[in-house]
Design a protein around this motif. Structure first.
Motif, PDB file in Angstrom:
ATOM      1  N   GLU A 112       5.143   4.360  -4.769  1.00  0.00           N
ATOM      2  CA  GLU A 112       5.825   5.560  -5.268  1.00  0.00           C
ATOM      3  C   GLU A 112       6.306   5.406  -6.704  1.00  0.00           C
ATOM      4  N   ASP A 113       6.834   4.220  -6.995  1.00  0.00           N
ATOM      5  CA  ASP A 113       7.327   3.947  -8.329  1.00  0.00           C
ATOM      6  C   ASP A 113       6.174   3.975  -9.356  1.00  0.00           C
ATOM      7  N   PHE A 114       5.049   3.428  -8.933  1.00  0.00           N
ATOM      8  CA  PHE A 114       3.854   3.392  -9.780  1.00  0.00           C
ATOM      9  C   PHE A 114       3.356   4.816 -10.058  1.00  0.00           C
ATOM     10  N   TYR A 115       3.276   5.637  -8.994  1.00  0.00           N
ATOM     11  CA  TYR A 115       2.847   7.032  -9.181  1.00  0.00           C
ATOM     12  C   TYR A 115       3.732   7.708 -10.233  1.00  0.00           C
ATOM     13  N   LYS A 116       5.024   7.510 -10.094  1.00  0.00           N
ATOM     14  CA  LYS A 116       5.975   8.173 -11.009  1.00  0.00           C
ATOM     15  C   LYS A 116       5.766   7.719 -12.443  1.00  0.00           C
ATOM     16  N   LYS A 117       5.628   6.412 -12.620  1.00  0.00           N
ATOM     17  CA  LYS A 117       5.453   5.888 -13.984  1.00  0.00           C
ATOM     18  C   LYS A 117       4.167   6.435 -14.602  1.00  0.00           C
ATOM     19  N   LEU A 118       3.112   6.508 -13.795  1.00  0.00           N
ATOM     20  CA  LEU A 118       1.851   7.044 -14.305  1.00  0.00           C
ATOM     21  C   LEU A 118       2.028   8.502 -14.716  1.00  0.00           C
ATOM     22  N   ARG A 119       2.697   9.264 -13.852  1.00  0.00           N
ATOM     23  CA  ARG A 119       2.875  10.690 -14.163  1.00  0.00           C
ATOM     24  C   ARG A 119       3.653  10.891 -15.450  1.00  0.00           C
ATOM     25  N   GLN A 120       4.657  10.020 -15.673  1.00  0.00           N
ATOM     26  CA  GLN A 120       5.444  10.163 -16.907  1.00  0.00           C
ATOM     27  C   GLN A 120       4.586   9.987 -18.154  1.00  0.00           C
ATOM     28  N   LEU A 121       3.478   9.279 -18.019  1.00  0.00           N
ATOM     29  CA  LEU A 121       2.580   9.082 -19.159  1.00  0.00           C
ATOM     30  C   LEU A 121       1.501  10.160 -19.231  1.00  0.00           C
ATOM     31  N   GLY A 122       1.547  11.104 -18.302  1.00  0.00           N
ATOM     32  CA  GLY A 122       0.565  12.174 -18.307  1.00  0.00           C
ATOM     33  C   GLY A 122      -0.638  11.894 -17.422  1.00  0.00           C
ATOM     34  N   VAL A 123      -0.611  10.791 -16.695  1.00  0.00           N
ATOM     35  CA  VAL A 123      -1.714  10.465 -15.789  1.00  0.00           C
ATOM     36  C   VAL A 123      -1.569  11.264 -14.508  1.00  0.00           C
ATOM     37  N   GLU A 124      -2.690  11.683 -13.929  1.00  0.00           N
ATOM     38  CA  GLU A 124      -2.632  12.231 -12.581  1.00  0.00           C
ATOM     39  C   GLU A 124      -2.957  11.102 -11.609  1.00  0.00           C
ATOM     40  N   PRO A 125      -1.951  10.601 -10.894  1.00  0.00           N
ATOM     41  CA  PRO A 125      -2.254   9.543  -9.930  1.00  0.00           C
ATOM     42  C   PRO A 125      -2.990  10.143  -8.738  1.00  0.00           C
ATOM     43  N   LEU A 126      -4.054   9.501  -8.312  1.00  0.00           N
ATOM     44  CA  LEU A 126      -4.743   9.938  -7.096  1.00  0.00           C
ATOM     45  C   LEU A 126      -4.353   8.944  -6.016  1.00  0.00           C
ATOM     46  N   PRO A 127      -3.455   9.348  -5.123  1.00  0.00           N
ATOM     47  CA  PRO A 127      -2.941   8.399  -4.146  1.00  0.00           C
ATOM     48  C   PRO A 127      -3.920   8.227  -2.983  1.00  0.00           C
ATOM     49  N   TYR A 128      -4.704   7.189  -3.047  1.00  0.00           N
ATOM     50  CA  TYR A 128      -5.661   6.889  -1.976  1.00  0.00           C
ATOM     51  C   TYR A 128      -5.405   5.498  -1.443  1.00  0.00           C
ATOM     52  N   PRO A 129      -4.322   5.321  -0.669  1.00  0.00           N
ATOM     53  CA  PRO A 129      -4.052   3.982  -0.145  1.00  0.00           C
ATOM     54  C   PRO A 129      -5.228   3.528   0.707  1.00  0.00           C
ATOM     55  N   THR A 130      -5.709   2.306   0.466  1.00  0.00           N
ATOM     56  CA  THR A 130      -6.840   1.830   1.256  1.00  0.00           C
ATOM     57  C   THR A 130      -6.381   0.891   2.359  1.00  0.00           C
ATOM     58  N   ILE A 131      -5.158   0.390   2.243  1.00  0.00           N
ATOM     59  CA  ILE A 131      -4.661  -0.463   3.322  1.00  0.00           C
ATOM     60  C   ILE A 131      -3.285   0.021   3.772  1.00  0.00           C
ATOM     61  N   ILE A 132      -2.970  -0.292   5.012  1.00  0.00           N
ATOM     62  CA  ILE A 132      -1.598  -0.082   5.455  1.00  0.00           C
ATOM     63  C   ILE A 132      -1.074  -1.437   5.911  1.00  0.00           C
ATOM     64  N   THR A 133       0.205  -1.653   5.713  1.00  0.00           N
ATOM     65  CA  THR A 133       0.770  -2.916   6.174  1.00  0.00           C
ATOM     66  C   THR A 133       1.769  -2.582   7.267  1.00  0.00           C
ATOM     67  N   ASN A 134       1.606  -3.252   8.376  1.00  0.00           N
ATOM     68  CA  ASN A 134       2.521  -3.047   9.490  1.00  0.00           C
ATOM     69  C   ASN A 134       3.275  -4.328   9.743  1.00  0.00           C
ATOM     70  N   GLU A 135       4.498  -4.160  10.202  1.00  0.00           N
ATOM     71  CA  GLU A 135       5.294  -5.331  10.508  1.00  0.00           C
ATOM     72  C   GLU A 135       4.670  -6.109  11.674  1.00  0.00           C
ATOM     73  N   PHE A 136       4.773  -7.423  11.608  1.00  0.00           N
ATOM     74  CA  PHE A 136       4.313  -8.275  12.702  1.00  0.00           C
ATOM     75  C   PHE A 136       5.419  -9.289  12.958  1.00  0.00           C
ATOM     76  N   VAL A 137       5.798  -9.472  14.229  1.00  0.00           N
ATOM     77  CA  VAL A 137       6.859 -10.450  14.504  1.00  0.00           C
ATOM     78  C   VAL A 137       6.245 -11.674  15.176  1.00  0.00           C
ATOM     79  N   ASP A 138       6.395 -12.811  14.508  1.00  0.00           N
ATOM     80  CA  ASP A 138       5.837 -14.080  14.966  1.00  0.00           C
ATOM     81  C   ASP A 138       6.985 -14.831  15.685  1.00  0.00           C
ATOM     82  N   TYR A 139       7.071 -14.605  17.015  1.00  0.00           N
ATOM     83  CA  TYR A 139       8.232 -15.130  17.753  1.00  0.00           C
ATOM     84  C   TYR A 139       8.327 -16.643  17.665  1.00  0.00           C
ATOM     85  N   ALA A 140       7.167 -17.329  17.828  1.00  0.00           N
ATOM     86  CA  ALA A 140       7.180 -18.793  17.777  1.00  0.00           C
ATOM     87  C   ALA A 140       7.622 -19.250  16.385  1.00  0.00           C
ATOM     88  N   GLY A 141       7.144 -18.551  15.359  1.00  0.00           N
ATOM     89  CA  GLY A 141       7.488 -18.889  13.981  1.00  0.00           C
ATOM     90  C   GLY A 141       9.001 -18.797  13.761  1.00  0.00           C
TER      91      GLY A 141
END
Ligand code: SAH
Length: 518
Positions: free
Chosen positions: A271-300
């Protein structure tokens, strides 16, 4: 989420393009509702920021067919509300200015579904504002009219009394949906006596950083629209106020104005990156290619609680690692002073920044932002014979660091705190990518490269588009992955952060000014 009660439908205006032009009320409803029904002209940044669990229904244009018929949209909203869901019906601009919001409200009322109307900023005011054209002005325009240029019945130009509005000399006419009919509209206005030199502005994709403003007079208008290859969405502003554009324009004067940059990192981190780009006149095309999900490693985490030596290290190699580690530490251990027993090593400026956000400073940062360099330099600099090292990581981490550190006598305990998966693009997004292709693609990690290639492996149109773009990489490891897919790296950030990427873009386009072909 299903509830017993009947849900409510909110007809919400999303604004005309700049995602920051949605109201606070609209934004907060988007975050809390159960389902969103959206169409074509919605700013993508609003959609990618929706919570994962929100149901999303695209009812706009698709390849092979026009919009979902209005009747089906109405039925869908009623169905969702009857299932107990609170629904946001998200519409471009304002929901009831040429948005059929009124008809939708009527249908909801007939079906006993409660609704609210949340106004939005309409294109006919915002487009001119972003072009430096005030739609009213004390000395030149004391009224403004919003008109539709669309043919209501395919033959006739609606019921707008063009002959009457042609006389509106001391006011402003704002015409929506007029691109395809502009020749006929102009002819009728002129015939009815509008001065041929009356100034007109055409504002295409108003409030998007790729906004274009063409200035003409009524007589030249059809030709100029054709020459400039104006496409919907665009509005026409007729009136003396148009002359103010020259002195009041502001939006189009930015250093990277009009450049389209595809951002592939997860939306939560972008989100911060999109905003900074827009301030410079860039049109950010938000196409996230990955999602990160929480993982709990109980043994760890069990290990984490048990270890007790004087030589404890925590090794972080990503922003996500810090984010999810701190979250889990808060939930499972609680007292942050437990971390006082550890020395901290971190790779990458993003990682250091995220640590700083939690009030932590790394004891050791390697000279180069790679995992191998971190492990090599750590073993050279510290005696790790008795050390226990918690290596905080995602599920895709390899054992490069582990091997080097173990060879130096350390006990390495991996702690996996997140998982990475390919993102599934919302419906309609691929079509959008073809309609508004990027000029630049930004990769902020090897996994964003791999996932984009996987997502596009079936889609030749999109693949070709990406091949044509400039590729910008956050650092050497990411560049390596880009090259391994047979693509060239145009720019590599010197400082491995999004700000570093922005610096490279600014430098590059200062030397090679950006212009878009019509
Ligand atoms: N409810 C919308 C209008 C929907 S009708 C609103 O209040 O803005 C669709 C028309 O709106 C388009 O054909 C175009 O004339 C205008 N429009 C929407 N978004 C626009 C934009 N970003 N720039 C210029 N015109 C836009």
């Amino acid at each position: 989420m299903t509830k017993n009660k009947t849900g409510k439908v909110y007809l919400v205006g999303a604004g005309p393009g700049d995602p920051d032009l949605i109201t606070l009320k609209g934004k907060s409803l988007l975050q809390s509702c159960d389902a969103v029904v959206y169409d074509n002209l919605i700013p993508l940044e609003l959609l990618v920021a929706l919570p994962e669990e929100t149901e999303k229904y695209y009812v706009g244009k698709k390849a092979g067919r026009h919009t979902l018929p209005q009747e089906e949209i109405n039925v869908l909203m009623v169905k969702l509300a009857r299932e107990g869901k609170d629904v946001v019906r998200l519409k471009g601009g304002d929901p009831i200015v040429f948005g059929r919001g009124g008809e939708e409200a009527e249908f909801l009322r007939e079906n006993d579904i409660k609704y609210e109307i949340v106004p939005g900023v309409t294109a006919g005011v915002a487009g001119p504002a972003y072009s430096g054209i005030p739609v009213t002005e004390r000395n030149q325009s004391s009224f403004v009219m919003f008109l539709t240029g669309h043919k209501a019945d395919e033959k006739e130009l609606t019921s707008v009394p063009w002959e009457w509005v042609a006389r509106a000399e001391n006011g402003t006419l704002v015409v929506y949906m007029g691109v395809n009919e502009i020749e006929e509209i102009t002819a009728r206005l002129l015939k009815a006596g509008m001065a041929p030199d009356m100034p007109v502005a055409v504002i295409e994709r108003g409030t998007f950083p790729t906004q274009r403003t063409i200035i003409a007079n009524v007589k030249q208008l059809p030709e100029k629209v054709k020459d400039a290859n104006i496409n919907p969405p665009a509005i026409f502003v007729f009136g003396k106020v148009v002359n103010l554009h020259q002195t009041l324009k502001w939006f189009e004067d930015r250093p990277l104005f009009g450049l389209r940059v595809m951002v592939t990192r997860p939306a939560r981190q972008a989100e911060d990156f999109y905003k900074k780009l827009r301030q410079l006149g860039v049109e950010p095309l938000p196409y996230p290619t990955i999602i990160t999900n929480e993982f709990v490693d109980y043994a760890g985490w069990d290990n984490f609680q048990k270890i007790n030596t004087d030589a404890l290290w925590l090794v972080f190699t990503s922003e996500n690692g810090v984010h999810f580690f701190m979250k889990q530490h808060r939930e499972r251990i609680g007292d942050i002073r437990r971390l006082g027993a550890f020395k901290i090593a971190a790779v990458g400026e993003g990682t250091s920044k995220e640590l700083a956000a939690h009030g932590l400073t790394a004891d050791f940062i390697p000279s180069e932002a790679t995992v191998a360099c971190l492990a090599g330099e750590m073993t050279a600099k510290f005696n790790l014979k008795q050390a226990v090292i918690m290596r905080v990581q995602g599920n895709l981490a390899d054992d490069t660091a582990e091997k080097i550190l173990a060879a130096a006598g350390a006990t390495v305990r991996p702690l996996t705190v997140y998982e990475t998966a390919d993102a599934v693009w919302l419906e309609g997004l691929k079509e959008k990518l073809v309609a508004y292709p990027p000029d630049v693609v930004v990769f902020t990690s090897g996994s964003t490269v791999k996932s984009l290639c996987r997502i596009l492996s079936e889609d030749t149109d999109c693949k070709k588009l990406i091949e044509k773009c400039k590729k910008v990489s956050i650092g050497p490891s990411t560049s390596q992955v880009i090259r391994s897919y047979g693509m060239e790296v145009t720019l590599e950030a010197v400082t491995h952060t999004v700000d570093g990427i922005i610096d490279e873009l600014l430098k590059y386009y200062e030397k090679n000014p950006f212009t878009r072909e019509k």
